[in-house]
Scaffold this active site. Structure first.
Site, PDB file in Angstrom:
ATOM      1  N   ASP A 129       0.836  -1.197   0.000  1.00  0.00           N
ATOM      2  CA  ASP A 129       0.000   0.000   0.000  1.00  0.00           C
ATOM      3  C   ASP A 129       0.873   1.250   0.000  1.00  0.00           C
ATOM      4  OD1 ASP A 129      -2.053  -1.680   0.075  1.00  0.00           O
ATOM      5  OD2 ASP A 129      -2.792  -1.123   2.065  1.00  0.00           O
ATOM      6  N   ALA A 130       1.966   1.172   0.793  1.00  0.00           N
ATOM      7  CA  ALA A 130       2.820   2.359   0.911  1.00  0.00           C
ATOM      8  C   ALA A 130       3.414   2.709  -0.452  1.00  0.00           C
ATOM      9  CB  ALA A 130       3.926   2.102   1.919  1.00  0.00           C
ATOM     10  N   ASP A 133       0.684   4.089  -2.635  1.00  0.00           N
ATOM     11  CA  ASP A 133       0.372   5.464  -2.234  1.00  0.00           C
ATOM     12  C   ASP A 133       1.424   6.434  -2.766  1.00  0.00           C
ATOM     13  OD1 ASP A 133      -1.879   4.604  -0.947  1.00  0.00           O
ATOM     14  OD2 ASP A 133      -0.941   4.518   1.036  1.00  0.00           O
ATOM     15  N   SER A 142     -13.334   7.280  -1.983  1.00  0.00           N
ATOM     16  CA  SER A 142     -12.091   6.853  -1.363  1.00  0.00           C
ATOM     17  C   SER A 142     -11.666   7.895  -0.336  1.00  0.00           C
ATOM     18  CB  SER A 142     -11.076   6.729  -2.482  1.00  0.00           C
ATOM     19  OG  SER A 142      -9.921   6.198  -1.988  1.00  0.00           O
ATOM     20  N   LEU A 143     -10.528   7.679   0.291  1.00  0.00           N
ATOM     21  CA  LEU A 143     -10.067   8.635   1.298  1.00  0.00           C
ATOM     22  C   LEU A 143      -8.727   9.227   0.877  1.00  0.00           C
ATOM     23  CD1 LEU A 143     -10.741   6.511   4.509  1.00  0.00           C
ATOM     24  CD2 LEU A 143     -11.959   8.593   3.852  1.00  0.00           C
ATOM     25  N   GLU A 183     -10.919   6.583  14.102  1.00  0.00           N
ATOM     26  CA  GLU A 183     -11.186   5.140  14.195  1.00  0.00           C
ATOM     27  C   GLU A 183     -10.192   4.381  13.335  1.00  0.00           C
ATOM     28  OE1 GLU A 183     -15.099   5.702  12.720  1.00  0.00           O
ATOM     29  OE2 GLU A 183     -14.579   5.088  10.681  1.00  0.00           O
ATOM     30  N   LYS A 202      -8.417   2.266  10.495  1.00  0.00           N
ATOM     31  CA  LYS A 202      -8.685   2.006   9.079  1.00  0.00           C
ATOM     32  C   LYS A 202      -8.488   0.511   8.881  1.00  0.00           C
ATOM     33  CE  LYS A 202      -7.641   3.686   4.459  1.00  0.00           C
ATOM     34  NZ  LYS A 202      -7.533   2.414   3.772  1.00  0.00           N
ATOM     35  N   ASP A 215      -8.088  -3.013   7.195  1.00  0.00           N
ATOM     36  CA  ASP A 215      -7.480  -3.414   5.923  1.00  0.00           C
ATOM     37  C   ASP A 215      -8.231  -4.603   5.335  1.00  0.00           C
ATOM     38  OD1 ASP A 215      -5.785  -3.350   3.847  1.00  0.00           O
ATOM     39  OD2 ASP A 215      -4.020  -4.060   4.922  1.00  0.00           O
ATOM     40  N   GLU A 244     -16.456  -2.390   6.304  1.00  0.00           N
ATOM     41  CA  GLU A 244     -15.335  -3.197   5.802  1.00  0.00           C
ATOM     42  C   GLU A 244     -15.505  -4.668   6.148  1.00  0.00           C
ATOM     43  OE1 GLU A 244     -13.353  -1.114   4.309  1.00  0.00           O
ATOM     44  OE2 GLU A 244     -11.429  -2.098   3.975  1.00  0.00           O
ATOM     45  N   TYR A 296     -18.985   1.588   9.245  1.00  0.00           N
ATOM     46  CA  TYR A 296     -18.388   2.882   9.580  1.00  0.00           C
ATOM     47  C   TYR A 296     -18.906   4.030   8.711  1.00  0.00           C
ATOM     48  CZ  TYR A 296     -15.320   1.294   5.783  1.00  0.00           C
ATOM     49  OH  TYR A 296     -14.841   0.812   4.601  1.00  0.00           O
ATOM     50  N   LYS A 318     -12.604  11.722  10.861  1.00  0.00           N
ATOM     51  CA  LYS A 318     -13.763  12.253  10.135  1.00  0.00           C
ATOM     52  C   LYS A 318     -14.373  13.391  10.943  1.00  0.00           C
ATOM     53  CE  LYS A 318     -14.795   7.621   8.493  1.00  0.00           C
ATOM     54  NZ  LYS A 318     -15.594   6.415   8.667  1.00  0.00           N
ATOM     55  N   LYS A 323      -2.070   6.988   7.453  1.00  0.00           N
ATOM     56  CA  LYS A 323      -1.567   5.625   7.256  1.00  0.00           C
ATOM     57  C   LYS A 323      -0.378   5.331   8.170  1.00  0.00           C
ATOM     58  CE  LYS A 323      -3.249   3.528   3.723  1.00  0.00           C
ATOM     59  NZ  LYS A 323      -2.974   3.660   2.382  1.00  0.00           N
ATOM     60  N   CYS A 366      31.683 -12.696 -12.159  1.00  0.00           N
ATOM     61  CA  CYS A 366      30.261 -13.001 -12.270  1.00  0.00           C
ATOM     62  C   CYS A 366      30.008 -14.455 -11.846  1.00  0.00           C
ATOM     63  CB  CYS A 366      29.836 -12.794 -13.716  1.00  0.00           C
ATOM     64  SG  CYS A 366      28.179 -13.388 -14.024  1.00  0.00           S
ATOM     65  N   CYS A 413      28.981 -16.599 -15.129  1.00  0.00           N
ATOM     66  CA  CYS A 413      29.843 -16.907 -16.278  1.00  0.00           C
ATOM     67  C   CYS A 413      31.331 -16.751 -15.993  1.00  0.00           C
ATOM     68  CB  CYS A 413      29.445 -16.043 -17.474  1.00  0.00           C
ATOM     69  SG  CYS A 413      29.899 -14.315 -17.284  1.00  0.00           S
ATOM     70  N   CYS A 426      28.649  -7.551 -14.539  1.00  0.00           N
ATOM     71  CA  CYS A 426      29.362  -8.595 -15.264  1.00  0.00           C
ATOM     72  C   CYS A 426      29.740  -8.038 -16.627  1.00  0.00           C
ATOM     73  CB  CYS A 426      28.434  -9.794 -15.407  1.00  0.00           C
ATOM     74  SG  CYS A 426      28.904 -10.930 -16.694  1.00  0.00           S
ATOM     75  N   CYS A 431      27.334 -14.328 -21.074  1.00  0.00           N
ATOM     76  CA  CYS A 431      26.900 -14.639 -19.706  1.00  0.00           C
ATOM     77  C   CYS A 431      25.494 -15.229 -19.777  1.00  0.00           C
ATOM     78  CB  CYS A 431      26.895 -13.378 -18.855  1.00  0.00           C
ATOM     79  SG  CYS A 431      26.163 -13.652 -17.232  1.00  0.00           S
TER      80      CYS A 431
HETATM   81  S1  IVH Z   1     -14.686   5.884   5.437  1.00  0.00           S
HETATM   82  C1  IVH Z   1     -16.180   8.466   1.838  1.00  0.00           C
HETATM   83  N1  IVH Z   1     -13.711   4.537   7.425  1.00  0.00           N
HETATM   84  O1  IVH Z   1     -10.592   2.705   3.244  1.00  0.00           O
HETATM   85  C2  IVH Z   1     -15.206   7.608   2.537  1.00  0.00           C
HETATM   86  N2  IVH Z   1     -13.122   3.864   5.225  1.00  0.00           N
HETATM   87  O2  IVH Z   1      -9.133   4.397   1.362  1.00  0.00           O
HETATM   88  C3  IVH Z   1     -15.795   6.409   3.137  1.00  0.00           C
HETATM   89  N3  IVH Z   1     -11.683   1.891   5.164  1.00  0.00           N
HETATM   90  O3  IVH Z   1     -12.863   2.421   0.614  1.00  0.00           O
HETATM   91  C4  IVH Z   1     -14.805   5.533   3.746  1.00  0.00           C
HETATM   92  N4  IVH Z   1     -11.593   1.547   7.318  1.00  0.00           N
HETATM   93  O4  IVH Z   1     -12.593   0.438   2.187  1.00  0.00           O
HETATM   94  C5  IVH Z   1     -13.750   4.672   6.087  1.00  0.00           C
HETATM   95  N5  IVH Z   1     -12.960   3.381   9.272  1.00  0.00           N
HETATM   96  C6  IVH Z   1     -13.011   3.524   7.970  1.00  0.00           C
HETATM   97  C7  IVH Z   1     -12.346   2.654   7.115  1.00  0.00           C
HETATM   98  C8  IVH Z   1     -12.403   2.865   5.737  1.00  0.00           C
HETATM   99  C9  IVH Z   1     -11.213   1.105   6.139  1.00  0.00           C
HETATM  100  C10 IVH Z   1     -11.415   1.683   3.738  1.00  0.00           C
HETATM  101  C11 IVH Z   1     -12.621   1.674   2.859  1.00  0.00           C
HETATM  102  C12 IVH Z   1     -12.405   2.766   1.869  1.00  0.00           C
HETATM  103  C13 IVH Z   1     -10.915   2.910   1.906  1.00  0.00           C
HETATM  104  C14 IVH Z   1     -10.499   4.290   1.461  1.00  0.00           C
END
Ligand code: IVH
Length: 717
Positions: free
Chosen positions: A47-48, A51, A96-97, A130, A132, A134, A190, A242, A306, A330, A435, A438, A459, A465
């Site tokens: 993920d890192a 990202d 997404s976030l 809260e 996140k 995975d 999730e 969530y 949030k 993250k 090497c 070879c 090499c 080689c």
């Molecule tokens: S809120 C509008 N809360 O992270 C945004 N997402 O990178 C709604 N995820 O698609 C998402 N834990 O699959 C929210 N506590 C959490 C979460 C969470 C995991 C995931 C989720 C989302 C992704 C975004």
């Protein structure tokens, strides 16, 4: 290694051509990672790393806003929906976030929101923090309190209908309980697996001779996206609520209140959800969760903040694909401690001697790791190279206890040595100067301009080689080069070992040689008439290749897809490139000046081209190869192709390409391929026997082309 993974130039130092080229490559790279992640549940990077790619992509667009076209990945969430499941259009998109990686980014996030809302310093602003989780997100639709459908995120607008599977998840009630349940109540959250259940699933997979899952998230995704819900039922998936989608009435005016309502309706919510009144409280909660992460029993990859007040959320709204009112903070990538049992050297395509630490196997985030990269000779010495070095500057020895950093499915790195645990008899590693494949000398070249020694030892054997020759062949047939179906890395290894394919040109003479051979391929174990025929057909199909692919396939050091494209575009023909490269051996020549003046081609690339053509054996290989293949004009890049962004449907029996091939070709050109015709379809390519789809196309007034028309449109005629 893709260009985007080399230490990149700062974005503001790129010229527009370089920026566009990098944006293209990065976009393709990210799209491929998205495809693997969303459609195969098999990510290739952590993920890192993902990202980081995404961040760079966004930075390029921030610097050059013209790159942010309608097709930009920053305007999309998730990936294509797989064909396996029926589709459900989300009544409210699943977004997404935005990500943050440091305490400062959290401070900036809060300050940005305060500014946006014009809040005075003394005015309170509450956040919910809260974990996140995975796993994978799921949208549950309840009507009259009853579960009516469940959909994955898909591309954010349309997800997959996994209702039957969701019904097997213990944490997902079929009927909500309690008071105040809105008539339409879409709960989002999730789906995940506990560490314990993940281990048990993998044990069962192993016992059944099936492949194991790399981590709990992939196992959860694989389990939820089963066509047979009886299989899902044997996987103890869990669910945390969530967020929400469509609500016929809002049972609360705050994030915290909504979560409490979900809990009272009988849904599971995360116990580590906290209301925070300041950045300090948010960060405190983040660090507390981070410390306790290993004891949670399930994977999390950060903390989500949030804004608590839903009216403020409304005012803040969204920026492209994510809400302005939320941030995913993250965690840094995962680390583990283990012992180096041996150091091995792999020889790469360009002769680089790549040291690999063979580790005592260790589990990091659900993945068993037994190899880690040691980069190069200097890195092992603790000197560092390419901007990377061991944290405490120590050298790395066999027997050392080390810290490794896992980078998803790609090879992890050794990042630290625990010197207290070094055995008394451990001695410094002596890097080979010949090497291992070879026996040729392996040298560190001195850069004439900087006077500095290259950190990579190479090499000098070139094509004598076997390791280099093999790696070059693998590169030659790879997806973005000749892309020969049925001739993957494994087959190349086999053919090379048996002497059947030693040089690229041998691929194209294989069929003739096979016909004369006493040991015909089709009579060998593992082969048959059909697979042999298919292989030769796939090879024959690639006798025509675009100039850019051809240049890329040669495996000239430093020439990635982008540089290959730039060279192809500039020179137009291979002969023109070759002539200039030969003349450019004299650095004072006009030819050298021409080569180095091509936008996006620096001195390093130019020198590599010159060196390549200087070698007699490369010249011989090219002469032989060009007798076998026909070069075609440069392939259109996805962004400048006439079908970029278009929705295309193939129907009827295609005569010049398989359906799969047509799809891959269209996608390579930036088109989206759909299975059915709708008002949104831009183009229908119809072969003989096309039926209802053709009718529909006429009904919706969609442009219809024959196969020939298609080739003409994309410039292949
Ligand atoms: S809120 C509008 N809360 O992270 C945004 N997402 O990178 C709604 N995820 O698609 C998402 N834990 O699959 C929210 N506590 C959490 C979460 C969470 C995991 C995931 C989720 C989302 C992704 C975004």
């Amino acid at each position: 290694m893709p260009a985007s993974q080399n230490a990149p130039k700062p974005v503001d130092e790129l010229d527009p051509i370089e920026a566009r080229a990098e944006h293209d490559t990065l976009g393709a790279e990210i799209a491929e990672h998205d495809r693997r992640y969303y459609q195969e549940d098999a990510p290739a990077v952590s993920d890192a790393e993902y990202d980081a790619l995404r961040k760079r992509y966004e930075a390029l667009e921030a610097q050059y806003p013209e790159l942010k076209t309608a097709e930009s990945l920053t305007r999309k969430v998730g990936s294509k929906v797989s064909e396996k499941f029926a589709k459900i259009r989300h009544s409210v998109p699943m977004l997404s976030l935005a990500n943050g990686f440091s305490d400062e980014e959290v401070q900036d996030f809060v300050a940005r929101i305060r500014r946006f809302l014009q809040l005075k310093p003394e005015m309170p602003l509450l956040f919910v923090a809260e974990p996140k989780i995975d796993g994978l997100s799921l949208s549950l639709r309840y009507e009259g309190g009853r579960l009516v459908s469940a959909a994955t995120r898909g591309d954010g607008a349309v997800g997959e209908d996994v209702t039957a599977n969701a019904r097997t998840v213990k944490d997902i009630p079929h009927v909500l309980k309690g008071k105040g349940i809105p008539e339409v109540c879409e709960v989002r959250g999730e789906v995940y697996l506990s560490h314990e259940d993940f281990a048990a699933i993998n044990d069962r997979q192993l016992a059944a001779g099936k492949p194991v899952f790399a981590n709990p998230r992939n196992a959860a995704a694989g389990s939820l996206r089963q066509l047979d819900s009886a299989i899902t039922a044997t996987r103890p998936l869990r669910f945390f609520a969530y967020a929400w989608g469509q609500m016929s009435a809002m049972p609360s005016g705050t994030q915290e209140g909504m979560i409490a309502c979900f809990r009272s309706f009988g849904l599971k919510t995360n116990p580590l959800t906290r209301l925070c009144a300041s950045v300090d409280e948010m960060l405190e909660h983040y660090h507390a969760i981070e410390t306790d992460r290993a004891n949670l029993g399930y994977d999390i990859d950060g903390v989500v903040y949030k804004v608590n007040d839903l009216n403020l959320q409304e005012r803040l709204g969204f920026v492209s694909r994510s809400p302005r009112w939320a941030l995913a903070h993250k965690f840094p990538a995962q680390e583990a401690v283990t012992v180096v049992e041996d150091i091995e050297i792999n020889v790469g395509r360009t002769g680089s001697l790549n040291p690999i630490a063979k580790l005592k196997p260790v589990t990091v985030g659900g993945v068993v790791v037994s190899n880690a990269t040691l980069h190069n000779e200097d890195y092992i010495k603790g000197i560092g190279g390419n901007g990377e070095s061991i944290r405490n500057g120590a050298d790395i020895r066999v027997g050392d206890t080390v810290v490794i950093l896992r980078a998803g499915d790609v090879i992890p790195k050794v990042i630290d040595v625990v010197l207290d645990k070094r055995p008394g008899d451990a001695h410094p590693y002596i890097f080979p100067t010949v090497c291992p494949a070879c026996g040729s000398h392996a040298v560190r070249e001195v850069n004439p301009r900087t006077g500095k020694e290259d950190s990579v030892r190479r090499c000098t054997g070139g094509l004598i080689c076997p390791a280099q020759a093999r790696e070059r062949l693998k590169h030659f047939v790879s997806r973005n080069a000749f892309d020969i179906e049925g001739l993957g890395e494994q087959r190349i290894e086999e053919f090379y070992a048996e002497g059947m394919i030693q040089r690229p040109q041998d691929i194209f003479t294989l069929e003739t040689r096979n016909a004369r051979s006493l040991q015909r391929l089709e009579n060998r174990e593992g082969w048959g008439a059909t697979s042999t025929r298919n292989l030769f057909a796939a090879i024959a199909e690639r006798r025509n290749v675009s100039l850019n692919r051809f240049i890329f396939a040669l495996g000239i050091p430093h020439i990635g897809e982008t540089s290959a494209r730039l060279l192809a575009r500039h020179f137009g023909t291979f002969e023109a490139l070759r002539e200039t490269a030969l003349a450019a051996q004299d650095h004072g020549s006009e030819a050298y000046a021409e080569l180095t003046s091509i936008g996006g081609i620096g001195k390093v690339v130019a020198d590599a081209v010159v060196e390549f053509f200087k070698e007699r054996h490369n010249e011989d290989m090219l002469d032989a190869l060009l007798k076998e293949v026909t070069l075609e004009p440069i392939e259109a890049a996805a962004s400048d192709s006439p079908v970029a962004g278009k929705i295309v449907v193939f129907t009827g029996s295609l005569e010049q390409m398989t359906r799969e091939e047509a799809k891959a070709m269209a996608e390579r050109l930036g088109a989206k391929v759909a299975g059915s015709v709708s008002k949104k379809t831009d183009l229908v390519v119809a072969g003989p026997g096309a039926g209802s789809k053709l009718k529909k196309a006429e009904e919706f007034d969609v442009k219809v082309l024959t196969e020939d028309g298609w080739f003409e449109l994309i410039g292949r005629r």
